[in-house]
Design a protein around this motif. Structure first.
Motif, short mmCIF file in Angstrom:
data_model
loop_
_atom_site.label_atom_id
_atom_site.label_comp_id
_atom_site.label_asym_id
_atom_site.label_seq_id
_atom_site.Cartn_x
_atom_site.Cartn_y
_atom_site.Cartn_z
N SER A 222 0.82 -1.22 0.00
CA SER A 222 0.00 0.00 0.00
C SER A 222 0.86 1.27 0.00
N SER A 223 2.15 1.12 0.29
CA SER A 223 3.01 2.30 0.44
C SER A 223 3.32 2.95 -0.92
N LYS A 224 3.40 4.28 -0.88
CA LYS A 224 3.79 5.00 -2.11
C LYS A 224 5.29 5.25 -2.13
N LEU A 225 5.94 5.00 -0.99
CA LEU A 225 7.37 5.31 -0.88
C LEU A 225 8.26 4.06 -0.88
N PHE A 226 7.77 2.99 -0.24
CA PHE A 226 8.61 1.78 -0.10
C PHE A 226 8.01 0.63 -0.89
N TYR A 227 8.86 -0.28 -1.34
CA TYR A 227 8.33 -1.50 -1.94
C TYR A 227 9.26 -2.69 -1.73
N SER A 228 8.67 -3.88 -1.89
CA SER A 228 9.45 -5.12 -1.78
C SER A 228 9.90 -5.53 -3.17
N PRO A 229 11.21 -5.78 -3.36
CA PRO A 229 11.67 -6.18 -4.70
C PRO A 229 11.44 -7.67 -5.00
N VAL A 230 10.93 -8.41 -4.02
CA VAL A 230 10.84 -9.87 -4.17
C VAL A 230 9.50 -10.27 -4.80
N GLU A 231 9.57 -11.23 -5.73
CA GLU A 231 8.34 -11.70 -6.39
C GLU A 231 7.45 -12.41 -5.36
N LYS A 232 6.14 -12.12 -5.46
CA LYS A 232 5.21 -12.49 -4.39
C LYS A 232 5.25 -13.95 -3.91
N PRO A 233 5.23 -14.93 -4.80
CA PRO A 233 5.13 -16.31 -4.28
C PRO A 233 6.35 -16.76 -3.47
N PHE A 234 7.43 -15.98 -3.55
CA PHE A 234 8.68 -16.46 -2.96
C PHE A 234 9.12 -15.64 -1.75
N ARG A 235 8.22 -14.80 -1.25
CA ARG A 235 8.61 -13.87 -0.19
C ARG A 235 8.84 -14.58 1.15
N SER A 236 9.95 -14.23 1.76
CA SER A 236 10.33 -14.82 3.05
C SER A 236 9.43 -14.34 4.17
N LEU A 237 9.23 -15.20 5.16
CA LEU A 237 8.49 -14.78 6.37
C LEU A 237 9.44 -14.18 7.39
N MET A 238 10.74 -14.36 7.18
CA MET A 238 11.72 -14.00 8.21
C MET A 238 12.51 -12.73 7.88
N ASN A 239 12.88 -12.57 6.61
CA ASN A 239 13.73 -11.44 6.21
C ASN A 239 13.01 -10.69 5.11
N ILE A 240 12.69 -9.42 5.37
CA ILE A 240 11.91 -8.65 4.40
C ILE A 240 12.69 -7.41 3.94
N PRO A 241 13.36 -7.52 2.80
CA PRO A 241 14.05 -6.35 2.26
C PRO A 241 13.03 -5.38 1.65
N PHE A 242 13.32 -4.11 1.73
CA PHE A 242 12.46 -3.12 1.06
C PHE A 242 13.31 -1.94 0.61
N ILE A 243 12.84 -1.28 -0.44
CA ILE A 243 13.61 -0.15 -0.98
C ILE A 243 12.71 1.04 -1.23
N VAL A 244 13.36 2.18 -1.35
CA VAL A 244 12.63 3.42 -1.60
C VAL A 244 12.39 3.54 -3.10
#
Ligand code: PMP
Length: 365
Positions: A281-303
């Motif tokens: 939902s964020s307009k500033l941050f996003y996850s670079p990881v493709e949805k089906p493979f997203r980790s439950l433990m480590n969540i990278p995000f970028i501006v």
């Protein structure tokens, strides 16, 4: 006492009740009049400590009886070498080992193995900066074993489905996802993990190994690097990391009291869903990881900024301001930059909520 929300990838946050118990028992564990740090590994007083850790691990992970549990040292990195040194000759020489390259640690594991055996990197996801998990090609008849990294700590991907490798032993690095959700141990030949994420302090490495994979190391293999020696000696061939093993026992006890893997898996799903929903939902941050493979433990995000310099500046400011607000260790791995929130078992949901609130405020400013 000051406590922050610590999003470090490892060593990482430990459950507060575990630290409190360790503090209370610092001078006298189990009525021995000694700290767990002071007890000889050969003394009878050490036996309940190591047995507690092993028994709880067996109970929580549902480890079948034909598997050994080893408490070793050298981190997951030493397992990158020990695995090929010990099982590349499994069922005869002249074989190769299959590796799937899903990130920096997987790549390191394969590189290390190549010193001891022929390595076939059968698939990988480097082409898209490791942001997905590739389909797992079938095992081949001359594979000695098949290696995967179940959760990729740096890029934040996870194998949602375990590949079926038939009779070829599947070996998995579970350093950053051990005990975070149910895992059918019987599908694996070897599981290994450095303790410093979900299991306890750095210094202990846990290896769960099927018995038929023990005893295949060539004679010149150093004793300290042989699974058979450690298995025969009950992880007491030499002085083990006694205090770390004690701490692992306390972490596992905490986990059992919480309701074990089903309970923690539910919490982990909830925490991760909350954070990914916010990123969506964020307009500033996003996850670079493709949805089906997203980790439950480590969540990278970028501006989300095109200009790399502006992006880096804003990310730096974010990391600094977050730390000032008690949300620490949010910098991404030095190889990839950006940010990363590691939300291991011991991270309470309140930590994730506080991070989201902070990010919303940062975004609106
Ligand atoms: N594998 C994975 C998936 C990791 O995350 C790490 C460390 N972060 C390692 C291996 C290396 O572990 P160690 O530092 O215990 O050798």
């Amino acid at each position: 006492m000051k406590r922050v929300f610590n999003f470090s990838a490892g060593p990482s946050v430990l459950p507060l009740p575990v630290l409190e118990k360790a503090a209370a028992e610092m001078y006298d564990v189990n009525g021995t009049g000694q700290s767990a740090m002071e007890i000889s590994h050969r003394a009878n007083d050490f036996m309940p400590i190591i047995e507690k850790a092993e028994n709880l691990l067996r109970e929580l992970m549902g480890i079948p009886v034909n598997y050994k549990v080893l408490f070793l040292q050298g981190g997951a990195s030493l397992q990158f070498s020990m695995v090929p040194m010990n099982i590349a000759n499994y069922a005869g020489a002249g074989k190769k080992a299959a590796y799937i390259d899903t990130g920096v640690w997987a790549e390191k594991a394969a590189k290390e193995a190549a010193k001891f055996t022929a390595v076939d990197v059968r698939a990988g996801s480097k082409d898209r900066s490791y942001t997905y998990i590739p389909a797992a090609p079938a095992a081949e008849s001359d594979d000695a074993y098949y290696h995967i990294t179940l959760n990729n700590t740096i890029v934040g991907t996870r194998w949602a489905e375990i590949p079926d490798t038939g009779s070829t032993p599947l070996v998995a690095d579970i350093s950053s996802c051990a005990l975070s959700e149910p895992l059918d141990v019987s599908k694996f030949g070897i599981l290994y993990a450095g303790a410093q994420k979900n299991l306890g302090p750095a210094g202990v490495t846990i290896v769960v190994i099927r018995e038929d994979l023990i005893g295949h190391a060539p004679p010149q293999t150093p004793a300290m690097l042989r699974y058979d020696i450690h298995a025969q000696e009950g992880s007491l061939y030499n002085t083990p990391p006694c205090y770390g093993i004690y701490m692992v026992g306390l972490v596992l006890e905490w986990l059992r009291n919480l309701g074990g893997i089903p309970a923690i898996a539910g919490l982990n799903q909830e925490k991760a869903a909350l954070f990914y929903q916010y990123l969506e939902s964020s307009k500033l941050f996003y996850s670079p990881v493709e949805k089906p493979f997203r980790s439950l433990m480590n969540i990278p995000f970028i501006v989300k900024l095109e200009d790399p310099q502006k992006r880096t500046e804003l990310e730096k400011r974010f990391i600094q301001e977050a730390a000032a607000a008690g949300l620490v260790n949010l910098a991404g791995h030095r190889l990839v930059g950006g940010m990363r929130a590691s939300i291991y078992n011991a991270m309470p949901i309140e930590g994730v909520q506080a991070l989201i609130q902070f990010m919303e405020k940062f975004e609106s400013n």
